[in-house]
Motif scaffolding. Structure first.
Motif, mmCIF file in Angstrom:
data_model
loop_
_atom_site.group_PDB
_atom_site.id
_atom_site.type_symbol
_atom_site.label_atom_id
_atom_site.label_comp_id
_atom_site.label_asym_id
_atom_site.label_seq_id
_atom_site.Cartn_x
_atom_site.Cartn_y
_atom_site.Cartn_z
ATOM 1 N N UNK A 46 0.830 -1.216 0.000
ATOM 2 C CA UNK A 46 0.000 0.000 0.000
ATOM 3 C C UNK A 46 0.863 1.264 0.000
ATOM 4 N N UNK A 47 1.869 1.304 0.863
ATOM 5 C CA UNK A 47 2.728 2.492 0.941
ATOM 6 C C UNK A 47 3.441 2.740 -0.385
ATOM 7 N N UNK A 48 3.962 1.673 -0.991
ATOM 8 C CA UNK A 48 4.653 1.810 -2.278
ATOM 9 C C UNK A 48 3.705 2.307 -3.362
ATOM 10 N N UNK A 97 -1.186 7.684 6.337
ATOM 11 C CA UNK A 97 -1.551 8.594 5.246
ATOM 12 C C UNK A 97 -2.940 9.152 5.494
ATOM 13 N N UNK A 98 -3.800 9.058 4.468
ATOM 14 C CA UNK A 98 -5.138 9.640 4.584
ATOM 15 C C UNK A 98 -6.136 8.708 5.276
ATOM 16 N N UNK A 99 -5.714 7.489 5.590
ATOM 17 C CA UNK A 99 -6.628 6.492 6.146
ATOM 18 C C UNK A 99 -6.247 6.080 7.563
ATOM 19 N N UNK A 111 -7.885 -0.338 5.357
ATOM 20 C CA UNK A 111 -7.739 1.079 5.686
ATOM 21 C C UNK A 111 -9.075 1.747 5.425
ATOM 22 N N UNK A 112 -9.392 2.767 6.175
ATOM 23 C CA UNK A 112 -10.671 3.411 5.939
ATOM 24 C C UNK A 112 -10.764 4.783 6.531
ATOM 25 N N UNK A 113 -11.866 5.425 6.192
ATOM 26 C CA UNK A 113 -12.177 6.732 6.733
ATOM 27 C C UNK A 113 -13.673 6.945 6.564
ATOM 28 N N UNK A 114 -14.240 7.811 7.382
ATOM 29 C CA UNK A 114 -15.659 8.113 7.238
ATOM 30 C C UNK A 114 -15.909 9.542 7.678
ATOM 31 N N UNK A 116 -19.662 12.407 7.679
ATOM 32 C CA UNK A 116 -21.115 12.332 7.788
ATOM 33 C C UNK A 116 -21.796 11.929 6.482
ATOM 34 N N UNK A 117 -21.052 11.934 5.370
ATOM 35 C CA UNK A 117 -21.636 11.591 4.075
ATOM 36 C C UNK A 117 -21.375 10.162 3.627
ATOM 37 N N UNK A 118 -20.215 9.616 3.983
ATOM 38 C CA UNK A 118 -19.885 8.280 3.503
ATOM 39 C C UNK A 118 -18.820 7.621 4.363
ATOM 40 N N UNK A 119 -18.711 6.310 4.181
ATOM 41 C CA UNK A 119 -17.654 5.523 4.811
ATOM 42 C C UNK A 119 -16.966 4.736 3.703
ATOM 43 N N UNK A 120 -15.656 4.874 3.619
ATOM 44 C CA UNK A 120 -14.889 4.155 2.608
ATOM 45 C C UNK A 120 -13.920 3.214 3.301
ATOM 46 N N UNK A 121 -13.814 2.009 2.755
ATOM 47 C CA UNK A 121 -12.836 1.048 3.244
ATOM 48 C C UNK A 121 -12.095 0.475 2.046
ATOM 49 N N UNK A 122 -10.795 0.354 2.207
ATOM 50 C CA UNK A 122 -9.899 -0.110 1.163
ATOM 51 C C UNK A 122 -9.076 -1.251 1.742
ATOM 52 N N UNK A 123 -8.993 -2.353 1.021
ATOM 53 C CA UNK A 123 -8.135 -3.436 1.482
ATOM 54 C C UNK A 123 -7.041 -3.696 0.461
ATOM 55 N N UNK A 124 -5.892 -4.081 0.960
ATOM 56 C CA UNK A 124 -4.773 -4.526 0.140
ATOM 57 C C UNK A 124 -4.444 -5.920 0.655
ATOM 58 N N UNK A 125 -4.543 -6.917 -0.246
ATOM 59 C CA UNK A 125 -4.350 -8.302 0.167
ATOM 60 C C UNK A 125 -3.376 -9.009 -0.761
#
Length: 184
Positions: A46-48, A97-99, A111-114, A116-125
């Motif tokens: 993810x960092x790279x 970073x941003x998450x 990784x995620x963030x939320x 009042x409008x949305x919740x985003x989750x990102x996975x790196x596997x």
């Protein structure tokens, strides 16, 4: 070993870290690519990848941050603003970073963030393999308010383009590093 440098879109399969987040989601996307060699960890991958985000994309993030903050969305910063290596002792709840780190496994990170409008989750596997492996990046978004839908109108198609592009760029970088190591 020759490795394809094009990512392909895939489903978020049962057993994937974000699969439990699919019910009720408003956006879900995953892309996978074969790598010539296995990264140190999913977090390092993810960092790279984040550090390889094109400058024009971070320019879009600056515009997003300036405009969206007025509408109650968080100022996230730049995607490329991540450390070169994962901080020692990285744990669930830490910012990367941003998450925020939501989950850590031996071969994956969520990784995620939320706001009042949305919740985003990102996975790196990382998939199976000792030397080569599969790398999958998945994203799931849940919307909380109508503005989230409007926000996702330009974001969803851009996401479907930029994630496979970044995975291809990362795979080429990994392959080149492998050739450099072999030449020594």
């Amino acid at each position: 070993m020759s490795v394809a440098v094009r990512a392909r879109e895939v489903d978020i399969a049962v057993g994937a870290l974000l699969h439990p987040q699919l019910p009720g989601s408003h956006f879900a996307h995953a892309a996978r690519i074969a790598l010539a060699r296995r990264p140190e960890s999913a977090v390092q991958a993810y960092l790279d990848i984040a550090r390889q985000v094109p400058a024009w994309f971070d320019g879009l993030m600056r515009l997003r941050n300036a405009g969206m903050r007025l509408l109650g969305m968080k100022h996230l910063g730049a995607i490329r603003s991540v450390p070169v290596h994962a901080p020692e002792g990285l744990a669930v709840g830490d910012r990367l970073g941003i998450f925020t780190v939501r989950a850590l496994t031996a071969d994956g990170v969520v990784l995620g963030d939320s706001d009042r409008h949305l919740r985003v989750e990102l996975s790196v596997e990382l998939g199976p393999g000792d030397d080569s492996c599969q790398l999958q990046v998945s994203t799931v978004v849940h919307l909380h308010r109508p503005f989230g839908r409007l926000y996702m109108l330009p974001v969803a198609p851009l996401h479907r383009v930029i994630v496979p592009h970044l995975l291809g760029r990362y795979a080429r970088t990994m392959a080149a590093r492998g050739r450099d190591l072999a030449d020594r």
